[in-house]
Design a protein around this motif. Structure first.
Motif, mmCIF file in Angstrom:
data_model
loop_
_atom_site.group_PDB
_atom_site.id
_atom_site.type_symbol
_atom_site.label_atom_id
_atom_site.label_comp_id
_atom_site.label_asym_id
_atom_site.label_seq_id
_atom_site.Cartn_x
_atom_site.Cartn_y
_atom_site.Cartn_z
ATOM 1 N N PRO A 1 10.394 -40.292 1.263
ATOM 2 C CA PRO A 1 9.518 -39.250 0.723
ATOM 3 C C PRO A 1 8.664 -38.586 1.798
ATOM 4 O O PRO A 1 8.206 -39.230 2.730
ATOM 5 N N ILE A 2 8.509 -37.303 1.679
ATOM 6 C CA ILE A 2 7.684 -36.444 2.526
ATOM 7 C C ILE A 2 8.318 -36.161 3.885
ATOM 8 O O ILE A 2 8.467 -35.007 4.281
ATOM 9 N N ILE A 3 8.696 -37.189 4.650
ATOM 10 C CA ILE A 3 9.130 -36.975 6.028
ATOM 11 C C ILE A 3 10.617 -37.216 6.256
ATOM 12 O O ILE A 3 11.105 -37.027 7.373
ATOM 13 N N GLY A 4 11.361 -37.610 5.240
ATOM 14 C CA GLY A 4 12.802 -37.826 5.393
ATOM 15 C C GLY A 4 13.556 -36.519 5.552
ATOM 16 O O GLY A 4 13.158 -35.477 5.021
ATOM 17 N N ILE B 1 16.730 -23.169 -7.764
ATOM 18 C CA ILE B 1 15.706 -22.751 -6.790
ATOM 19 C C ILE B 1 15.898 -21.301 -6.361
ATOM 20 O O ILE B 1 14.940 -20.652 -5.937
ATOM 21 N N LYS B 2 17.140 -20.798 -6.459
ATOM 22 C CA LYS B 2 17.356 -19.380 -6.149
ATOM 23 C C LYS B 2 16.627 -18.505 -7.162
ATOM 24 O O LYS B 2 16.128 -17.431 -6.833
ATOM 25 N N LYS B 3 16.569 -18.975 -8.431
ATOM 26 C CA LYS B 3 15.905 -18.203 -9.483
ATOM 27 C C LYS B 3 14.396 -18.379 -9.438
ATOM 28 O O LYS B 3 13.640 -17.435 -9.621
ATOM 29 N N ASP B 4 13.947 -19.595 -9.192
ATOM 30 C CA ASP B 4 12.509 -19.879 -9.145
ATOM 31 C C ASP B 4 12.326 -21.242 -8.490
ATOM 32 O O ASP B 4 12.794 -22.260 -9.019
ATOM 33 N N LEU B 5 11.649 -21.295 -7.338
ATOM 34 C CA LEU B 5 11.477 -22.558 -6.619
ATOM 35 C C LEU B 5 10.855 -23.636 -7.487
ATOM 36 O O LEU B 5 11.139 -24.827 -7.337
ATOM 37 N N ALA B 6 9.992 -23.215 -8.430
ATOM 38 C CA ALA B 6 9.301 -24.196 -9.273
ATOM 39 C C ALA B 6 10.265 -24.978 -10.162
ATOM 40 O O ALA B 6 9.905 -26.025 -10.702
ATOM 41 N N ASN B 7 11.498 -24.494 -10.312
ATOM 42 C CA ASN B 7 12.469 -25.223 -11.135
ATOM 43 C C ASN B 7 12.756 -26.612 -10.571
ATOM 44 O O ASN B 7 12.982 -27.558 -11.326
ATOM 45 N N TYR B 8 12.773 -26.722 -9.255
ATOM 46 C CA TYR B 8 13.057 -28.014 -8.625
ATOM 47 C C TYR B 8 12.139 -28.277 -7.438
ATOM 48 O O TYR B 8 12.563 -28.796 -6.409
ATOM 49 N N GLN B 9 10.864 -27.938 -7.566
ATOM 50 C CA GLN B 9 9.916 -28.136 -6.474
ATOM 51 C C GLN B 9 8.774 -29.035 -6.927
ATOM 52 O O GLN B 9 7.990 -28.654 -7.780
ATOM 53 N N THR B 10 8.708 -30.228 -6.353
ATOM 54 C CA THR B 10 7.642 -31.168 -6.684
ATOM 55 C C THR B 10 6.302 -30.657 -6.175
ATOM 56 O O THR B 10 5.289 -30.727 -6.861
ATOM 57 N N TYR B 11 6.299 -30.157 -4.959
ATOM 58 C CA TYR B 11 5.140 -29.554 -4.321
ATOM 59 C C TYR B 11 5.696 -28.651 -3.220
ATOM 60 O O TYR B 11 6.848 -28.807 -2.809
ATOM 61 N N PRO B 12 4.945 -27.677 -2.744
ATOM 62 C CA PRO B 12 5.488 -26.753 -1.745
ATOM 63 C C PRO B 12 5.833 -27.464 -0.437
ATOM 64 O O PRO B 12 4.954 -28.063 0.186
ATOM 65 N N PRO B 13 7.068 -27.433 0.004
ATOM 66 C CA PRO B 13 7.413 -28.090 1.270
ATOM 67 C C PRO B 13 6.638 -27.509 2.445
ATOM 68 O O PRO B 13 6.366 -28.205 3.421
ATOM 69 N N GLU B 14 6.246 -26.231 2.338
ATOM 70 C CA GLU B 14 5.465 -25.607 3.403
ATOM 71 C C GLU B 14 4.122 -26.310 3.600
ATOM 72 O O GLU B 14 3.549 -26.263 4.693
ATOM 73 N N SER B 15 3.622 -26.963 2.558
ATOM 74 C CA SER B 15 2.325 -27.648 2.663
ATOM 75 C C SER B 15 2.392 -28.833 3.613
ATOM 76 O O SER B 15 1.366 -29.295 4.110
ATOM 77 N N VAL B 16 3.604 -29.334 3.868
ATOM 78 C CA VAL B 16 3.773 -30.432 4.825
ATOM 79 C C VAL B 16 4.636 -29.989 6.008
ATOM 80 O O VAL B 16 5.259 -30.802 6.688
ATOM 81 N N GLY B 17 4.662 -28.671 6.235
ATOM 82 C CA GLY B 17 5.379 -28.147 7.383
ATOM 83 C C GLY B 17 6.883 -28.186 7.259
ATOM 84 O O GLY B 17 7.598 -28.197 8.277
ATOM 85 N N ARG B 18 7.403 -28.194 6.041
ATOM 86 C CA ARG B 18 8.850 -28.247 5.815
ATOM 87 C C ARG B 18 9.291 -27.016 5.034
ATOM 88 O O ARG B 18 8.473 -26.165 4.687
#
Length: 372
Positions: free
Chosen positions: A275-278, A293-310
């Motif tokens: 989790p997080i860094i894998g 995710i192509k339609k809406d990132l929130a469909n399969y986004q636990t939290y924004p990957p950008e928030s952890v630099g991903r």
């Protein structure tokens, strides 16, 4: 009491107790600097009682004057504390067993001795350092009445924080929540939860402790530590923010680089699904997920990957499906008839099985080009 939950990192102490792990001074300094710059609240940097080499290393860390409180770990033994004072460290953690199992069968003492020894060490430390953490080893197996007695005595002696250690990692979140609430009610001192991950519940138990009213959490980078390790810093920090909606001072975008730094220093690879860094935790392979995710990132986004630099990425595997392949080909301006597409998908599946990994975009394009 502090309102924000403190993240107290013990990578350089409990993390170094992991089998085969030993940090040199350059590695300790590099990790300490990175964590301090990221905004960690406290660093537990070693055990001075180990000898002159450890005292020298910790002294050099103290001399860096990092913008973070540094503490050492000590048994409730005066000679341990004397070694800590030589380092110029700001604070000490004094650890003493609190379960009858360990008091009787490890120390060969009784509860009265524990209280007396604890008191002597605390009074001695108050003359030498500015911050004292009292660590209750094996507290998860201790008698609740005795724990209450220890807390009352510690408060009377002026301890700054009390660490409740689930030393064997035997607790589960509901028990943590309902049991620790009672300690919070009787404690006038901030409480810290020190989780071990023997049953895979260190992160969940740490969150439950916060929900019960604990004000500090003990963590290590990547969950490094004795046996199955400790509560992972990256999991706890992100879960505090996105699951419990807690304020987190730590710069989450630095978690990935810090995780890689510790991975290289310990010669331990980060699991792809960590989790997080894998490497795979923001990679989507199933056609259903990719389409979502192509339609809406929130469909399969636990939290924004950008928030952890991903960032999100896609790969191709057994469950990628026709739509995913067609979308890639269309983006590249390539068109095949139905029969060629079916043949292409079979080749992609065979290559996936052969390589035993999902295929990257360049792998797919190599197969497409060869079929042209």
């Amino acid at each position: 009491m502090e309102q924000r939950v403190l993240l107290c990192d013990t990578t350089l102490r409990d993390g170094e107790q992991a089998p085969g792990v030993a940090f040199g001074l350059p590695e300790k300094e590099m990790i300490a600097r990175a964590l301090a710059e990221a905004g960690i609240d406290e660093l537990e940097v070693g055990v001075p009682a180990m000898g002159e080499g450890e005292i020298k290393t910790i002294s050099q860390l103290a001399a860096l004057h990092l913008p973070v409180r540094l503490i050492t770990w000590n048994r409730a033994v005066l000679s341990d504390l004397q070694a800590s004072y030589l380092t110029g460290i700001e604070g000490v953690a004094i650890s003493i067993p609190t379960s009858d199992q360990q008091i009787k069968n490890k120390l060969r003492k009784d509860r009265a001795w524990v209280l007396d020894q604890m008191g002597q060490c605390i009074l001695n430390a108050k003359k030498e350092v500015g911050y004292i953490v009292l660590g209750l080893e094996d507290a998860s197996r201790a008698d609740s009445t005795f724990l209450a007695e220890v807390l009352a005595e510690a408060q009377k002696l002026g301890v700054d924080r009390i660490r409740f250690a689930d030393t064997l990692g035997i607790l589960e979140p509901l028990k943590v929540f309902f049991t620790l609430q009672d300690l919070v009610k009787i404690s006038g001192i901030p409480l810290e939860f020190h989780a071990h991950n023997d049953l895979g519940m260190a992160t969940a138990n740490s969150l439950a402790a916060v929900q019960a009213g604990f004000k500090a959490l003990s963590v290590t980078v990547g969950g490094l530590g004795e046996r199955a390790g400790n509560a992972p810093l990256e999991e706890v920090a992100v879960a505090l923010k996105y699951t419990l909606n807690q304020e987190v001072r730590l710069d989450l975008k630095r978690l990935n680089s810090i995780g890689l730094m510790v991975s290289l220093a310990t010669n331990r690879k980060i699991p792809r699904a960590k989790p997080i860094i894998g490497g795979d935790v923001f990679t989507h392979t199933s056609s259903i997920h990719i389409d979502g995710i192509k339609k809406d990132l929130a469909n399969y986004q636990t939290y924004p990957p950008e928030s952890v630099g991903r960032k999100h990425s896609t790969s191709f595997g057994k469950y990628s499906g026709r739509k995913t392949i067609l979308r890639l080909m269309k983006a590249k301006g390539i068109e095949f008839d139905q029969d060629r597409i079916d043949e292409l998908i079979l080749k992609i599946l065979r290559q996936t099985h052969l390589l035993k990994r999902p295929l990257e975009e360049e792998d797919i394009m190599g197969i497409v080009v060869s079929a042209c």
